[in-house]
Write an enzyme that holds these catalytic residues in place. Structure first.
Site, PDB file in Angstrom:
ATOM      1  N   THR A   1      -5.191  12.307  -4.804  1.00 13.22           N
ATOM      2  CA  THR A   1      -4.816  12.836  -3.374  1.00 13.22           C
ATOM      3  C   THR A   1      -4.737  13.832  -2.594  1.00 13.22           C
ATOM      4  O   THR A   1      -3.895  14.522  -4.529  1.00 13.22           O
ATOM      5  CB  THR A   1      -4.138  11.641  -2.446  1.00 13.22           C
ATOM      6  OG1 THR A   1      -4.593  10.362  -2.637  1.00 13.22           O
ATOM      7  CG2 THR A   1      -3.478  11.913  -1.545  1.00 13.22           C
TER       8      THR A   1
ATOM      9  N   ARG B   1      -9.283  -2.201   1.368  1.00 12.10           N
ATOM     10  CA  ARG B   1      -7.581  -1.762   0.379  1.00 12.10           C
ATOM     11  C   ARG B   1      -6.941  -0.768   1.033  1.00 12.10           C
ATOM     12  O   ARG B   1      -7.805   0.302   1.412  1.00 12.10           O
ATOM     13  CB  ARG B   1      -7.443  -1.442  -0.715  1.00 12.10           C
ATOM     14  CG  ARG B   1      -6.083  -1.455  -1.384  1.00 12.10           C
ATOM     15  CD  ARG B   1      -5.767   0.750  -1.631  1.00 12.10           C
ATOM     16  NE  ARG B   1      -4.704   0.745  -2.306  1.00 12.10           N
ATOM     17  CZ  ARG B   1      -5.053   1.561  -2.776  1.00 12.10           C
ATOM     18  NH1 ARG B   1      -5.322   3.052  -2.662  1.00 12.10           N
ATOM     19  NH2 ARG B   1      -3.628   2.145  -3.368  1.00 12.10           N
TER      20      ARG B   1
ATOM     21  N   THR C   1       0.973  11.468  -4.077  1.00 11.16           N
ATOM     22  CA  THR C   1       0.244  11.223  -4.493  1.00 11.16           C
ATOM     23  C   THR C   1       0.508   9.898  -6.042  1.00 11.16           C
ATOM     24  O   THR C   1       1.054  10.437  -6.153  1.00 11.16           O
ATOM     25  CB  THR C   1      -0.544  12.289  -5.822  1.00 11.16           C
ATOM     26  OG1 THR C   1      -2.053  11.833  -5.912  1.00 11.16           O
ATOM     27  CG2 THR C   1       0.031  12.987  -6.358  1.00 11.16           C
ATOM     28  N   GLY C   2      -0.799   9.472  -5.815  1.00 10.43           N
ATOM     29  CA  GLY C   2      -0.729   8.492  -7.201  1.00 10.43           C
ATOM     30  C   GLY C   2      -1.098   6.833  -7.299  1.00 10.43           C
ATOM     31  O   GLY C   2      -1.294   6.511  -6.316  1.00 10.43           O
TER      32      GLY C   2
ATOM     33  N   THR D   1      -7.415  11.695   1.410  1.00 10.70           N
ATOM     34  CA  THR D   1      -8.058  10.572   0.028  1.00 10.70           C
ATOM     35  C   THR D   1      -9.051   9.777   0.122  1.00 10.70           C
ATOM     36  O   THR D   1      -9.223   8.545   1.837  1.00 10.70           O
ATOM     37  CB  THR D   1      -6.893   9.579  -0.192  1.00 10.70           C
ATOM     38  OG1 THR D   1      -6.509   9.362  -1.650  1.00 10.70           O
ATOM     39  CG2 THR D   1      -6.084   8.831  -0.063  1.00 10.70           C
TER      40      THR D   1
ATOM     41  N   SER E   1     -11.393  12.577  -5.703  1.00 10.29           N
ATOM     42  CA  SER E   1     -10.587  11.405  -4.941  1.00 10.29           C
ATOM     43  C   SER E   1     -10.843  11.447  -4.154  1.00 10.29           C
ATOM     44  O   SER E   1      -9.337  10.953  -2.621  1.00 10.29           O
ATOM     45  CB  SER E   1      -9.419  11.528  -6.055  1.00 10.29           C
ATOM     46  OG  SER E   1      -9.694  13.155  -5.790  1.00 10.29           O
TER      47      SER E   1
HETATM   48  N1  ASP Z   1      -2.204   7.009  -3.598  1.00 14.72           N
HETATM   49  C1  ASP Z   1      -3.722   7.335  -3.560  1.00 14.72           C
HETATM   50  C2  ASP Z   1      -3.852   6.010  -2.554  1.00 14.72           C
HETATM   51  O1  ASP Z   1      -3.640   5.171  -3.581  1.00 14.72           O
HETATM   52  C3  ASP Z   1      -4.608   7.683  -4.300  1.00 14.72           C
HETATM   53  C4  ASP Z   1      -4.305   9.117  -4.782  1.00 14.72           C
HETATM   54  O2  ASP Z   1      -3.502   9.522  -4.609  1.00 14.72           O
HETATM   55  O3  ASP Z   1      -5.373   9.938  -4.931  1.00 14.72           O
HETATM   56  O4  ASP Z   1      -4.817   5.322  -2.274  1.00 14.72           O
END
Ligand code: ASP
Length: 323
Positions: free
Chosen positions: A185, A213, A236-237, A203, A84
């Site tokens: 992330t 994106r 994160t998320g 990330t 990730s």
């Molecule tokens: N927050 C990150 C994103 O939306 C994803 C992740 O937490 O890995 O790109």
């Protein structure tokens, strides 16, 4: 192996009153470390343990808190098993690995890159944007050209394993309808012995995202925010949820009112849950640290883990969940 470098670091650490990290085990049901402590480092997910250890070594060696967070998250960026972040990160729907990163120092300066391809350490490019340009963020081709002009080498970031996962995903997809999923992330915020804060976030974004994106991670205030008078936070998320609420800024502003990092993280998640219709598989996690060294993490749902190192003890903690 106990080598000379480790010996020197241990001696230096002892002389400045901090000890070197010990790898910890996950502690289920222990959602936070509330006591304040300086120095302290917090980061997201279990790969945060190795990142914390590297960052702590920087502090032990007398390097700045900014060096600590940059060095720390570079460990995840270089690890092909972390799918990730950086090298080994899962690609977008077209098979390209695109990276997002940002960094903040204790003076409130910020740097970021977004949709950067073929560079192993986007966090170091973000730092260079902060330190060497009048801007905060560079994206895409411009960010790549800037990195190369400053001595960064191009690298292939798509590992054979990540390619296999993408090929498998592709076979199951309806053409033209990619969906972003999968996240982890690394966000890190550190506080040094003198009370200065810095943060870094890096990330490869949601796996199989639409090309172009960009998520929350490189957006100052969304994926990361640091205010040297108050504290710092990282997210994160599902980035879209964090961007719509400027989550990390919100956590820091909540802490400014005097509430604890844990309460601040929970309130930011409540804001997300109140304002945005959530799908059952959507996760968001916040980590936060106060100026006093109080640390916490909180997830929208169960399964969010974060790593904290204090007094040389590096622990993986399971966050409390809002839902
Ligand atoms: N927050 C990150 C994103 O939306 C994803 C992740 O937490 O890995 O790109």
């Amino acid at each position: 192996m106990y080598n000379r470098r480790k010996f020197l670091l241990s001696s230096l650490a002892a002389s400045i009153g901090i000890s070197l990290p010990l790898a910890g085990k996950p502690i289920a049901g222990s959602p936070r470390i509330r006591a304040g402590s300086r120095p302290a480092i917090i980061s997201t997910w279990n790969h945060g343990l190795a990142a914390n250890a590297a960052a702590w070594e920087q502090l032990a060696a007398g390097r700045s808190v900014l060096d600590a967070v940059e060095t720390g998250v570079r460990v995840s960026e270089a690890d092909p098993d972390v799918t990730s972040v950086g090298f080994g990160g899962l690609p977008d729907s077209s098979g390209e690995v695109t990276l997002d990163a940002c960094i903040m120092n204790s003076a409130g300066d910020a740097g970021a890159v977004a949709c950067l391809k073929n560079i192993l350490h986007p966090i170091s490019v973000a730092r260079l944007v902060m330190e060497e340009t009048p801007h905060v963020m560079l994206v895409g081709e411009g960010a790549l050209e800037f990195a190369m002009r400053n001595g960064f080498q191009k690298a292939n970031l798509l590992t054979p394993d990540a390619r296999k996962v993408w090929e498998k995903w592709k076979k199951t997809q309806e053409a033209g309808k990619p969906v972003g999923s999968g996240h982890d992330t690394i966000g890190m915020v550190a506080l040094d012995a003198g009370g200065d804060l810095a943060g870094a976030c890096t990330t490869s974004g949601l796996s199989f995202k639409l090309p172009g994106r960009v998520g929350d991670s490189p957006i100052i205030g969304a994926g990361l925010y640091v205010d040297n008078e108050v504290g710092g936070a990282a997210a994160t998320g599902v980035g879209e949820l964090v961007m719509k609420t400027l989550g990390s800024f919100l956590v820091v502003e909540m802490m400014r009112t005097g509430i604890s990092p844990e309460e601040a993280c929970r309130m930011a998640l409540e804001r997300i849950a109140e304002k945005i219709p959530l799908k059952s598989d959507m996760q968001v996690g916040f980590i936060a640290i106060s100026k006093a060294g109080e640390t916490a993490g909180y997830g929208l749902r169960k399964s969010f883990e974060y790593a904290v190192i204090k007094e040389g003890r590096n622990q993986l903690l399971t966050a409390s969940a809002l839902l």
